[in-house]
Every structure is written in C-alpha cells, then in structure tokens.
Design a protein around this motif. Structure first.
Motif, mmCIF file in Angstrom:
data_model
loop_
_atom_site.group_PDB
_atom_site.id
_atom_site.type_symbol
_atom_site.label_atom_id
_atom_site.label_comp_id
_atom_site.label_asym_id
_atom_site.label_seq_id
_atom_site.Cartn_x
_atom_site.Cartn_y
_atom_site.Cartn_z
ATOM 1 N N VAL A 158 18.286 -11.620 -14.847
ATOM 2 C CA VAL A 158 16.869 -11.283 -14.816
ATOM 3 C C VAL A 158 16.428 -11.185 -13.358
ATOM 4 O O VAL A 158 16.600 -12.112 -12.577
ATOM 5 C CB VAL A 158 16.040 -12.359 -15.552
ATOM 6 C CG1 VAL A 158 14.559 -12.037 -15.456
ATOM 7 C CG2 VAL A 158 16.493 -12.461 -16.983
ATOM 8 N N MET A 159 15.904 -10.055 -13.027
ATOM 9 C CA MET A 159 15.384 -9.843 -11.684
ATOM 10 C C MET A 159 13.903 -10.201 -11.683
ATOM 11 O O MET A 159 13.202 -9.910 -12.644
ATOM 12 C CB MET A 159 15.561 -8.382 -11.272
ATOM 13 C CG MET A 159 17.006 -7.936 -11.238
ATOM 14 S SD MET A 159 17.973 -8.807 -10.019
ATOM 15 C CE MET A 159 17.320 -8.103 -8.538
ATOM 16 N N PRO A 160 13.427 -10.831 -10.612
ATOM 17 C CA PRO A 160 11.995 -11.134 -10.569
ATOM 18 C C PRO A 160 11.186 -9.839 -10.518
ATOM 19 O O PRO A 160 11.630 -8.857 -9.928
ATOM 20 C CB PRO A 160 11.827 -11.936 -9.281
ATOM 21 C CG PRO A 160 13.021 -11.605 -8.459
ATOM 22 C CD PRO A 160 14.123 -11.260 -9.427
ATOM 23 N N PRO A 161 10.044 -9.835 -11.168
ATOM 24 C CA PRO A 161 9.248 -8.603 -11.188
ATOM 25 C C PRO A 161 8.765 -8.227 -9.790
ATOM 26 O O PRO A 161 8.408 -9.084 -8.988
ATOM 27 C CB PRO A 161 8.076 -8.925 -12.110
ATOM 28 C CG PRO A 161 7.999 -10.413 -12.111
ATOM 29 C CD PRO A 161 9.394 -10.922 -11.877
ATOM 30 N N THR A 162 8.784 -6.955 -9.530
ATOM 31 C CA THR A 162 8.307 -6.445 -8.252
ATOM 32 C C THR A 162 6.814 -6.198 -8.369
ATOM 33 O O THR A 162 6.369 -5.512 -9.284
ATOM 34 C CB THR A 162 9.016 -5.124 -7.906
ATOM 35 O OG1 THR A 162 10.424 -5.344 -7.968
ATOM 36 C CG2 THR A 162 8.632 -4.642 -6.540
ATOM 37 N N PRO A 163 6.019 -6.776 -7.470
ATOM 38 C CA PRO A 163 4.571 -6.558 -7.573
ATOM 39 C C PRO A 163 4.233 -5.094 -7.290
ATOM 40 O O PRO A 163 4.807 -4.471 -6.404
ATOM 41 C CB PRO A 163 3.980 -7.473 -6.507
ATOM 42 C CG PRO A 163 5.101 -7.722 -5.552
ATOM 43 C CD PRO A 163 6.377 -7.622 -6.339
ATOM 44 N N VAL A 164 3.315 -4.578 -8.069
ATOM 45 C CA VAL A 164 2.862 -3.204 -7.895
ATOM 46 C C VAL A 164 1.569 -3.232 -7.100
ATOM 47 O O VAL A 164 0.604 -3.869 -7.499
ATOM 48 C CB VAL A 164 2.634 -2.516 -9.260
ATOM 49 C CG1 VAL A 164 2.107 -1.110 -9.064
ATOM 50 C CG2 VAL A 164 3.916 -2.519 -10.059
ATOM 51 N N VAL A 165 1.588 -2.588 -5.987
ATOM 52 C CA VAL A 165 0.408 -2.540 -5.132
ATOM 53 C C VAL A 165 -0.110 -1.113 -5.139
ATOM 54 O O VAL A 165 0.585 -0.186 -4.754
ATOM 55 C CB VAL A 165 0.753 -2.965 -3.682
ATOM 56 C CG1 VAL A 165 -0.474 -2.864 -2.797
ATOM 57 C CG2 VAL A 165 1.337 -4.360 -3.673
ATOM 58 N N GLU A 166 -1.303 -0.959 -5.657
ATOM 59 C CA GLU A 166 -1.908 0.361 -5.684
ATOM 60 C C GLU A 166 -2.899 0.460 -4.543
ATOM 61 O O GLU A 166 -3.774 -0.385 -4.392
ATOM 62 C CB GLU A 166 -2.609 0.603 -7.020
ATOM 63 C CG GLU A 166 -1.650 0.634 -8.187
ATOM 64 C CD GLU A 166 -2.365 0.967 -9.485
ATOM 65 O OE1 GLU A 166 -3.478 1.513 -9.437
ATOM 66 O OE2 GLU A 166 -1.795 0.664 -10.535
ATOM 67 N N GLU A 167 -2.714 1.482 -3.757
ATOM 68 C CA GLU A 167 -3.609 1.672 -2.626
ATOM 69 C C GLU A 167 -4.686 2.679 -2.995
ATOM 70 O O GLU A 167 -4.458 3.597 -3.766
ATOM 71 C CB GLU A 167 -2.825 2.187 -1.422
ATOM 72 C CG GLU A 167 -1.825 1.178 -0.899
ATOM 73 C CD GLU A 167 -1.134 1.688 0.352
ATOM 74 O OE1 GLU A 167 -1.584 2.706 0.903
ATOM 75 O OE2 GLU A 167 -0.147 1.079 0.753
ATOM 76 N N GLU A 168 -5.841 2.449 -2.445
ATOM 77 C CA GLU A 168 -6.945 3.386 -2.646
ATOM 78 C C GLU A 168 -6.635 4.649 -1.847
ATOM 79 O O GLU A 168 -6.083 4.569 -0.753
ATOM 80 C CB GLU A 168 -8.243 2.760 -2.143
ATOM 81 C CG GLU A 168 -8.591 1.465 -2.820
ATOM 82 C CD GLU A 168 -9.689 1.658 -3.834
ATOM 83 O OE1 GLU A 168 -10.385 2.670 -3.766
ATOM 84 O OE2 GLU A 168 -9.824 0.776 -4.683
ATOM 85 N N PRO A 169 -6.981 5.793 -2.383
ATOM 86 C CA PRO A 169 -6.740 7.011 -1.601
ATOM 87 C C PRO A 169 -7.596 6.997 -0.331
ATOM 88 O O PRO A 169 -8.759 6.602 -0.354
ATOM 89 C CB PRO A 169 -7.147 8.138 -2.544
ATOM 90 C CG PRO A 169 -7.967 7.504 -3.600
ATOM 91 C CD PRO A 169 -7.566 6.068 -3.670
ATOM 92 N N ARG A 170 -6.989 7.399 0.731
ATOM 93 C CA ARG A 170 -7.694 7.399 2.014
ATOM 94 C C ARG A 170 -8.293 8.776 2.255
ATOM 95 O O ARG A 170 -7.611 9.788 2.120
ATOM 96 C CB ARG A 170 -6.746 7.046 3.142
ATOM 97 C CG ARG A 170 -6.194 5.656 2.999
ATOM 98 C CD ARG A 170 -5.298 5.331 4.146
ATOM 99 N NE ARG A 170 -4.736 3.995 3.942
ATOM 100 C CZ ARG A 170 -3.941 3.424 4.796
ATOM 101 N NH1 ARG A 170 -3.598 4.039 5.905
ATOM 102 N NH2 ARG A 170 -3.464 2.230 4.554
ATOM 103 N N HIS A 171 -9.552 8.780 2.569
ATOM 104 C CA HIS A 171 -10.238 10.024 2.882
ATOM 105 C C HIS A 171 -10.341 10.131 4.399
ATOM 106 O O HIS A 171 -10.746 9.193 5.073
ATOM 107 C CB HIS A 171 -11.648 10.055 2.262
ATOM 108 C CG HIS A 171 -11.600 9.940 0.763
ATOM 109 N ND1 HIS A 171 -11.129 10.939 -0.030
ATOM 110 C CD2 HIS A 171 -11.953 8.925 -0.070
ATOM 111 C CE1 HIS A 171 -11.194 10.557 -1.287
ATOM 112 N NE2 HIS A 171 -11.688 9.330 -1.344
#
Length: 85
Positions: free
Chosen positions: A57-70
């Motif tokens: 079992v591999m530890p879950p990789t955190p998902v980081v969602e970035e806000e779109p940059r204008h």
C-alpha cells in the motif's frame, strides 16, 4: 496455477494418502498423495508470497489544485480593499 488449484492438489493428495485402500501394482498411492500435498503446500506458500508483494500500500499522494492565474495588469488604485471588491 492459482490458489484454488493448490487447494485441490492438497485435497486429492490427502484423499489418496488417508482415505483409500487401493493397491496398484508398481504405484504407491500413499507416496503419490504425499507428493501432491507437498506440491500443493509449496504452491500455496508461493501464491501467498506473491499476493503479499502485490498488496503493498502506497501512501496517498495529496492533490493540490491551484487557482488559475490571470495575468492582468491592474493598478493598485483599481481595487478598493486589495481583493478586487
């Protein structure tokens, strides 16, 4: 051969070793049964070792969602509170 096949080998070997009284010329069914049980046990050990390695079992990789940059260039005077409101 999967786990089911190994269990069948063990069962057939046990039947030949302990539950039969057949006598065949040139074949010792007790030895054949012991060999089948040994092969079945080796198969179960091998199968469980392979299955254990697959279940790492591999530890879950955190998902980081970035806000779109204008990339708009605004002057600081355009914003009343610094957040565009």
């Amino acid at each position: 051969m999967g786990l089911g096949g190994c269990i069948i080998l063990i069962a057939v070997g046990a039947i030949l070793t302990f539950a039969t009284d057949w006598h065949m010329h040139g074949v010792n069914l007790t030895v054949v049964g012991l060999i089948l049980m040994a092969v079945g046990l080796i198969g179960v050990a091998t199968f469980s070792g392979i299955a254990r390695r697959r279940r790492v079992v591999m530890p879950p990789t955190p998902v980081v969602e970035e806000e779109p940059r204008h990339h708009h260039h605004h002057r600081i005077d355009d914003y009343s509170d610094g957040y565009g409101v």
